[in-house]
Design a protein around this motif. Structure first.
Motif, short mmCIF file in Angstrom:
data_model
loop_
_atom_site.label_atom_id
_atom_site.label_comp_id
_atom_site.label_asym_id
_atom_site.label_seq_id
_atom_site.Cartn_x
_atom_site.Cartn_y
_atom_site.Cartn_z
N THR A 3 -5.48 23.96 -9.07
CA THR A 3 -5.33 23.28 -7.78
C THR A 3 -3.88 23.33 -7.31
N ALA A 4 -2.95 23.11 -8.23
CA ALA A 4 -1.53 23.16 -7.87
C ALA A 4 -1.15 24.54 -7.33
N LEU A 5 -1.63 25.58 -7.97
CA LEU A 5 -1.33 26.94 -7.50
C LEU A 5 -1.90 27.18 -6.11
N ARG A 6 -3.12 26.70 -5.87
CA ARG A 6 -3.72 26.88 -4.54
C ARG A 6 -2.93 26.15 -3.47
N ARG A 7 -2.41 24.99 -3.82
CA ARG A 7 -1.66 24.18 -2.85
C ARG A 7 -0.18 24.53 -2.81
N ARG A 8 0.22 25.54 -3.58
CA ARG A 8 1.63 25.92 -3.68
C ARG A 8 2.49 24.72 -4.07
N ALA A 9 1.98 23.98 -5.02
CA ALA A 9 2.67 22.80 -5.54
C ALA A 9 2.83 22.96 -7.05
N GLY A 10 3.25 21.92 -7.70
CA GLY A 10 3.43 21.94 -9.14
C GLY A 10 3.23 20.57 -9.72
N LEU A 11 3.46 20.44 -11.00
CA LEU A 11 3.20 19.20 -11.71
C LEU A 11 4.23 19.00 -12.81
N VAL A 12 4.58 17.74 -13.04
CA VAL A 12 5.42 17.35 -14.16
C VAL A 12 4.60 16.47 -15.08
N VAL A 13 4.66 16.73 -16.38
CA VAL A 13 4.01 15.88 -17.38
C VAL A 13 5.10 15.30 -18.27
N THR A 14 5.16 13.99 -18.36
CA THR A 14 6.12 13.33 -19.25
C THR A 14 5.36 12.53 -20.30
N ILE A 15 5.83 12.62 -21.53
CA ILE A 15 5.20 11.90 -22.64
C ILE A 15 6.28 11.14 -23.39
N ASP A 16 6.07 9.86 -23.55
CA ASP A 16 7.02 9.03 -24.29
C ASP A 16 6.48 8.74 -25.69
N GLU A 17 7.39 8.47 -26.63
CA GLU A 17 7.03 8.13 -28.01
C GLU A 17 6.20 9.23 -28.68
N LEU A 18 6.54 10.49 -28.43
CA LEU A 18 5.72 11.58 -28.96
C LEU A 18 5.66 11.57 -30.49
N HIS A 19 6.66 11.01 -31.14
CA HIS A 19 6.64 10.94 -32.61
C HIS A 19 5.46 10.14 -33.13
N SER A 20 4.87 9.28 -32.28
CA SER A 20 3.73 8.46 -32.69
C SER A 20 2.40 9.21 -32.59
N ALA A 21 2.40 10.35 -31.92
CA ALA A 21 1.16 11.10 -31.73
C ALA A 21 0.71 11.76 -33.02
N GLU A 22 -0.59 11.95 -33.15
CA GLU A 22 -1.12 12.64 -34.31
C GLU A 22 -0.74 14.12 -34.26
N PRO A 23 -0.44 14.72 -35.42
CA PRO A 23 -0.05 16.14 -35.43
C PRO A 23 -1.06 17.06 -34.76
N ASP A 24 -2.38 16.76 -34.91
CA ASP A 24 -3.37 17.64 -34.30
C ASP A 24 -3.32 17.56 -32.78
N GLU A 25 -2.96 16.39 -32.23
CA GLU A 25 -2.86 16.26 -30.78
C GLU A 25 -1.64 17.01 -30.25
N ILE A 26 -0.53 16.91 -30.99
CA ILE A 26 0.66 17.65 -30.58
C ILE A 26 0.37 19.15 -30.60
N ALA A 27 -0.30 19.59 -31.66
CA ALA A 27 -0.63 21.01 -31.78
C ALA A 27 -1.55 21.46 -30.65
N GLU A 28 -2.55 20.64 -30.31
CA GLU A 28 -3.48 21.01 -29.24
C GLU A 28 -2.78 21.06 -27.89
N LEU A 29 -1.95 20.07 -27.61
CA LEU A 29 -1.26 20.04 -26.32
C LEU A 29 -0.35 21.24 -26.12
N PHE A 30 0.55 21.46 -27.07
CA PHE A 30 1.51 22.53 -26.89
C PHE A 30 0.89 23.90 -27.16
N GLY A 31 -0.17 23.94 -27.94
CA GLY A 31 -0.90 25.19 -28.10
C GLY A 31 -1.56 25.60 -26.79
#
Length: 386
Positions: free
Chosen positions: A155-183
């Motif tokens: 949708t962002a590409l169609r609208r010629r826009a973009g997106l920012v994702v911010t995540i706080d306290e990432l050290h608290s996330a489960e390793p599998d979630e970090i791997a899935e997100l950045f993967g």
């Protein structure tokens, strides 16, 4: 009260300071990442902000979101990872809300407002302020993170826009979630998503957690170490809000207060807060006001130290005492020097160090240097022995 002036210092959590000093490198990196995503058709590498508590990581994430809104009219999706909680379902729901925002009315028109339970997304899109509420039961055929992120970025590409994702306290996330997100992000880099990701975490994020390590894409991110402020920037952060609010600090008051902050951003806000309160009715903050504020400043900071201390077992407290003793000698504490201070082999207390690292009471830098997560805690621990 007619003569009352608002206190310009904000020592609470997630309250951006009036004067945002000392983080120009991070904001320059964020500005460049936004330009890469907006103009070059490339997904920039993530921004990783690491540092002890109270150095302004959360506030810096907020500044990055403001930068995206002001310069590019892009929305920001924000989540906070929590211990023993799942981060990705909340992130997927907020991405769906951002998708609806990005596909909404034209600039200047009021965005559609989907219903929400289970969280809020605050965003600005196309120059329009919007708060979207997310309905947890709003399911689609593909409710995975990959599906939500792909749909939103399409949708962002169609609208010629973009997106920012911010995540706080990432050290608290489960390793599998970090791997899935950045993967997921890594797999789609060739697509050229206009996506900027910025995360904040304690330095323990660098420690290997569990058997699954984050993808190498995260290792090659743009890392920023946030710590105490150097003297000039600490003076700006402490004196600036008072000057802007019409009650400037005298040079003597400024230097006296700085001596109790150690350049620690949270302590700067605490010091300014109590000095402002002590100077009520005065046109300036003088040295006498600063001296009156010192007991309150020390008591406020001691609460932080006490909570960490009480969370430690007796043996962990012994380890912390030894760390503080090494630090008090002007040395940089390391596993070997702390063990030597205790008079035991390093292998016999390595489990205590590991426990304190996991708790986030201490953190380790390159070369094995150990630091208290809250600056000033070493001196406070030494004062307990006096």
């Amino acid at each position: 009260m007619a003569d009352r002036k608002e206190n310009p210092y904000r020592p609470g959590f997630n309250q951006p300071p009036v004067v945002f000093a000392g983080r120009s490198d991070v904001l320059d990196g964020a500005a460049e990442a936004l330009e890469i995503a907006a103009y070059d058709g490339r997904t920039p590498r993530p921004l990783i902000l690491v540092g002890p508590r109270g150095v302004g990581k959360t506030a810096t994430l907020g500044e990055i979101a403001e930068l995206a809104a002001e310069r590019h009219a892009w929305p920001t999706v924000h989540v906070e990872a929590k211990v023993a909680g799942r981060m990705l379902p909340e992130l997927s729901a907020r991405l769906r809300a951002a998708d609806r925002l990005l596909s909404g009315e034209a600039p200047g028109e009021r965005p559609r407002r989907p219903r929400v339970t289970g969280g809020k997304l605050e965003a600005r899109a196309f120059g329009v302020g919007a708060e979207l509420q997310i309905e947890a039961q709003d399911r689609r055929a593909d409710d995975s993170l990959a599906g939500a992120l792909t749909a939103t970025m399409s949708t962002a590409l169609r609208r010629r826009a973009g997106l920012v994702v911010t995540i706080d306290e990432l050290h608290s996330a489960e390793p599998d979630e970090i791997a899935e997100l950045f993967g997921t992000i890594q797999e789609n880099v060739p697509t050229g998503w206009p996506l900027v990701v910025a995360v904040a975490a304690l330095p323990t994020l660098r420690e290997s957690r569990g058997r699954r390590r984050p993808p190498t894409y995260l290792e090659r991110a743009e890392w920023h170490d946030l710590d105490t402020l150097p003297p000039d920037e600490a003076r700006e952060a402490l004196g600036g809000p008072a000057a802007q609010s019409g009650r400037p600090m005298s040079p003597e008051a400024l230097e006296l207060l700085l001596g109790h902050t150690g350049g620690y951003p949270y302590a700067i806000q605490v010091a300014g807060h109590f000095a402002w309160r002590a100077s009520h009715g005065s046109r300036t903050i003088e040295a006498r006001h600063a001296r009156d504020a010192v007991p309150r400043i020390e008591a406020d900071l001691a609460h932080l130290f006490r909570s960490r201390w009480d969370d430690a077992s007796p043996k962990e407290q012994d380890y912390l005492r030894a760390m503080a003793a090494v630090d008090g000698k002007g040395e940089v504490p390391k596993g070997g020097s702390v063990a030597a201070e205790l008079g035991v082999p390093v292998t016999s207390v390595s489990y205590l160090r590991a426990r304190l690292l996991r708790k986030g009471t201490i953190y380790r830098q390159a070369g094995g240097a150990l630091h208290f997560i809250t600056p000033g805690m070493g001196a406070w621990i030494r004062s307990l022995e006096e």
